[in-house]
Design a protein around this motif. Structure first.
Motif, PDB file in Angstrom:
ATOM      1  N   ALA A  52       0.857  -1.181   0.000  1.00 25.71           N
ATOM      2  CA  ALA A  52       0.000   0.000   0.000  1.00 25.71           C
ATOM      3  C   ALA A  52       0.890   1.228   0.000  1.00 25.71           C
ATOM      4  O   ALA A  52       1.972   1.212   0.568  1.00 25.71           O
ATOM      5  N   ALA A  53       0.446   2.281  -0.665  1.00 27.46           N
ATOM      6  CA  ALA A  53       1.219   3.515  -0.712  1.00 27.46           C
ATOM      7  C   ALA A  53       0.285   4.700  -0.862  1.00 27.46           C
ATOM      8  O   ALA A  53      -0.798   4.588  -1.416  1.00 27.46           O
ATOM      9  N   ASN A  54       0.730   5.822  -0.330  1.00 21.08           N
ATOM     10  CA  ASN A  54       0.047   7.089  -0.555  1.00 21.08           C
ATOM     11  C   ASN A  54       1.107   8.175  -0.672  1.00 21.08           C
ATOM     12  O   ASN A  54       2.286   7.869  -0.815  1.00 21.08           O
ATOM     13  N   GLU A  55       0.723   9.426  -0.578  1.00 21.41           N
ATOM     14  CA  GLU A  55       1.680  10.518  -0.740  1.00 21.41           C
ATOM     15  C   GLU A  55       2.717  10.565   0.375  1.00 21.41           C
ATOM     16  O   GLU A  55       3.799  11.101   0.188  1.00 21.41           O
ATOM     17  N   ASP A  56       2.417   9.996   1.547  1.00 23.14           N
ATOM     18  CA  ASP A  56       3.286  10.112   2.719  1.00 23.14           C
ATOM     19  C   ASP A  56       4.144   8.885   2.999  1.00 23.14           C
ATOM     20  O   ASP A  56       5.244   9.005   3.517  1.00 23.14           O
ATOM     21  N   GLU A  57       3.633   7.696   2.685  1.00 26.31           N
ATOM     22  CA  GLU A  57       4.353   6.481   3.088  1.00 26.31           C
ATOM     23  C   GLU A  57       4.075   5.305   2.161  1.00 26.31           C
ATOM     24  O   GLU A  57       3.127   5.321   1.383  1.00 26.31           O
ATOM     25  N   VAL A  58       4.942   4.296   2.283  1.00 30.62           N
ATOM     26  CA  VAL A  58       4.785   3.025   1.582  1.00 30.62           C
ATOM     27  C   VAL A  58       4.735   1.937   2.652  1.00 30.62           C
ATOM     28  O   VAL A  58       5.551   1.927   3.566  1.00 30.62           O
ATOM     29  N   GLN A  59       3.780   1.023   2.544  1.00 30.41           N
ATOM     30  CA  GLN A  59       3.666  -0.092   3.480  1.00 30.41           C
ATOM     31  C   GLN A  59       3.948  -1.393   2.735  1.00 30.41           C
ATOM     32  O   GLN A  59       3.399  -1.616   1.657  1.00 30.41           O
ATOM     33  N   VAL A  60       4.805  -2.230   3.324  1.00 25.58           N
ATOM     34  CA  VAL A  60       5.213  -3.482   2.676  1.00 25.58           C
ATOM     35  C   VAL A  60       4.997  -4.646   3.629  1.00 25.58           C
ATOM     36  O   VAL A  60       5.411  -4.586   4.784  1.00 25.58           O
ATOM     37  N   ARG A  61       4.354  -5.703   3.138  1.00 26.49           N
ATOM     38  CA  ARG A  61       4.199  -6.943   3.903  1.00 26.49           C
ATOM     39  C   ARG A  61       4.871  -8.054   3.134  1.00 26.49           C
ATOM     40  O   ARG A  61       4.722  -8.167   1.918  1.00 26.49           O
ATOM     41  N   SER A  62       5.598  -8.893   3.841  1.00 25.64           N
ATOM     42  CA  SER A  62       6.296 -10.014   3.206  1.00 25.64           C
ATOM     43  C   SER A  62       5.403 -11.244   3.134  1.00 25.64           C
ATOM     44  O   SER A  62       4.473 -11.400   3.921  1.00 25.64           O
ATOM     45  N   ILE A  63       5.724 -12.109   2.189  1.00 23.54           N
ATOM     46  CA  ILE A  63       5.002 -13.378   2.041  1.00 23.54           C
ATOM     47  C   ILE A  63       5.854 -14.488   2.635  1.00 23.54           C
ATOM     48  O   ILE A  63       7.043 -14.593   2.347  1.00 23.54           O
ATOM     49  N   MET A  64       5.246 -15.324   3.480  1.00 20.37           N
ATOM     50  CA  MET A  64       5.936 -16.480   4.047  1.00 20.37           C
ATOM     51  C   MET A  64       5.747 -17.651   3.082  1.00 20.37           C
ATOM     52  O   MET A  64       4.716 -18.319   3.086  1.00 20.37           O
ATOM     53  N   TRP A  65       6.750 -17.845   2.197  1.00 16.79           N
ATOM     54  CA  TRP A  65       6.650 -18.870   1.159  1.00 16.79           C
ATOM     55  C   TRP A  65       6.816 -20.281   1.713  1.00 16.79           C
ATOM     56  O   TRP A  65       6.392 -21.244   1.078  1.00 16.79           O
ATOM     57  N   TYR A  66       7.422 -20.421   2.889  1.00 18.65           N
ATOM     58  CA  TYR A  66       7.634 -21.757   3.434  1.00 18.65           C
ATOM     59  C   TYR A  66       6.358 -22.343   4.029  1.00 18.65           C
ATOM     60  O   TYR A  66       6.314 -23.518   4.365  1.00 18.65           O
ATOM     61  N   LYS A  67       5.320 -21.534   4.159  1.00 19.74           N
ATOM     62  CA  LYS A  67       4.028 -22.048   4.627  1.00 19.74           C
ATOM     63  C   LYS A  67       3.282 -22.636   3.433  1.00 19.74           C
ATOM     64  O   LYS A  67       3.497 -22.254   2.297  1.00 19.74           O
ATOM     65  N   ASN A  68       2.375 -23.563   3.694  1.00 20.26           N
ATOM     66  CA  ASN A  68       1.586 -24.139   2.617  1.00 20.26           C
ATOM     67  C   ASN A  68       0.113 -24.041   2.982  1.00 20.26           C
ATOM     68  O   ASN A  68      -0.341 -24.778   3.847  1.00 20.26           O
ATOM     69  N   PRO A  69      -0.663 -23.159   2.383  1.00 16.09           N
ATOM     70  CA  PRO A  69      -0.292 -22.231   1.309  1.00 16.09           C
ATOM     71  C   PRO A  69       0.480 -21.033   1.866  1.00 16.09           C
ATOM     72  O   PRO A  69       0.416 -20.751   3.060  1.00 16.09           O
ATOM     73  N   PRO A  70       1.217 -20.322   1.003  1.00 17.53           N
ATOM     74  CA  PRO A  70       1.949 -19.134   1.451  1.00 17.53           C
ATOM     75  C   PRO A  70       0.986 -18.099   2.026  1.00 17.53           C
ATOM     76  O   PRO A  70      -0.143 -17.954   1.551  1.00 17.53           O
ATOM     77  N   ILE A  71       1.431 -17.397   3.068  1.00 14.34           N
ATOM     78  CA  ILE A  71       0.581 -16.389   3.703  1.00 14.34           C
ATOM     79  C   ILE A  71       1.374 -15.103   3.919  1.00 14.34           C
ATOM     80  O   ILE A  71       2.601 -15.104   3.925  1.00 14.34           O
ATOM     81  N   LEU A  72       0.646 -14.004   4.117  1.00 15.00           N
ATOM     82  CA  LEU A  72       1.286 -12.726   4.414  1.00 15.00           C
ATOM     83  C   LEU A  72       1.714 -12.682   5.870  1.00 15.00           C
ATOM     84  O   LEU A  72       1.005 -13.164   6.760  1.00 15.00           O
ATOM     85  N   GLU A  73       2.866 -12.083   6.125  1.00 14.97           N
ATOM     86  CA  GLU A  73       3.309 -11.887   7.501  1.00 14.97           C
ATOM     87  C   GLU A  73       2.408 -10.867   8.192  1.00 14.97           C
ATOM     88  O   GLU A  73       1.813 -10.007   7.539  1.00 14.97           O
ATOM     89  N   ASN A  74       2.318 -10.944   9.515  1.00 13.05           N
ATOM     90  CA  ASN A  74       1.551  -9.974  10.279  1.00 13.05           C
ATOM     91  C   ASN A  74       2.242  -8.618  10.321  1.00 13.05           C
ATOM     92  O   ASN A  74       1.598  -7.590  10.432  1.00 13.05           O
ATOM     93  N   ARG A  75       3.568  -8.630  10.233  1.00 11.94           N
ATOM     94  CA  ARG A  75       4.365  -7.407  10.355  1.00 11.94           C
ATOM     95  C   ARG A  75       4.264  -6.576   9.081  1.00 11.94           C
ATOM     96  O   ARG A  75       4.347  -7.093   7.977  1.00 11.94           O
TER      97      ARG A  75
END
Length: 60
Positions: free
Chosen positions: A1-24
């Protein structure tokens, strides 16, 4: 996610099955003043528009 002030990045946990987004969520400022003393940061042009992109994980 991004706007004029900041960019937010979430990592994907590929070692999970199925892969999921990290909470952080990593949040980065869009203001170059916050990175003026950081030599490893590359300043890039501002995008002409902002939007939301939703990615789906492909099945194995």
């Amino acid at each position: 996610a991004a706007n004029e002030d900041e960019v937010q990045v979430r990592s994907i946990m590929w070692y999970k099955n199925p892969p999921i987004l990290e909470n952080r969520i990593h949040i980065y400022s869009n203001s170059t003043e916050n990175y003026s003393s950081k030599y490893w940061i590359k300043v890039v042009p501002v995008p002409l528009e902002y939007g939301l992109e939703i990615l789906n994980v492909l099945p194995n």
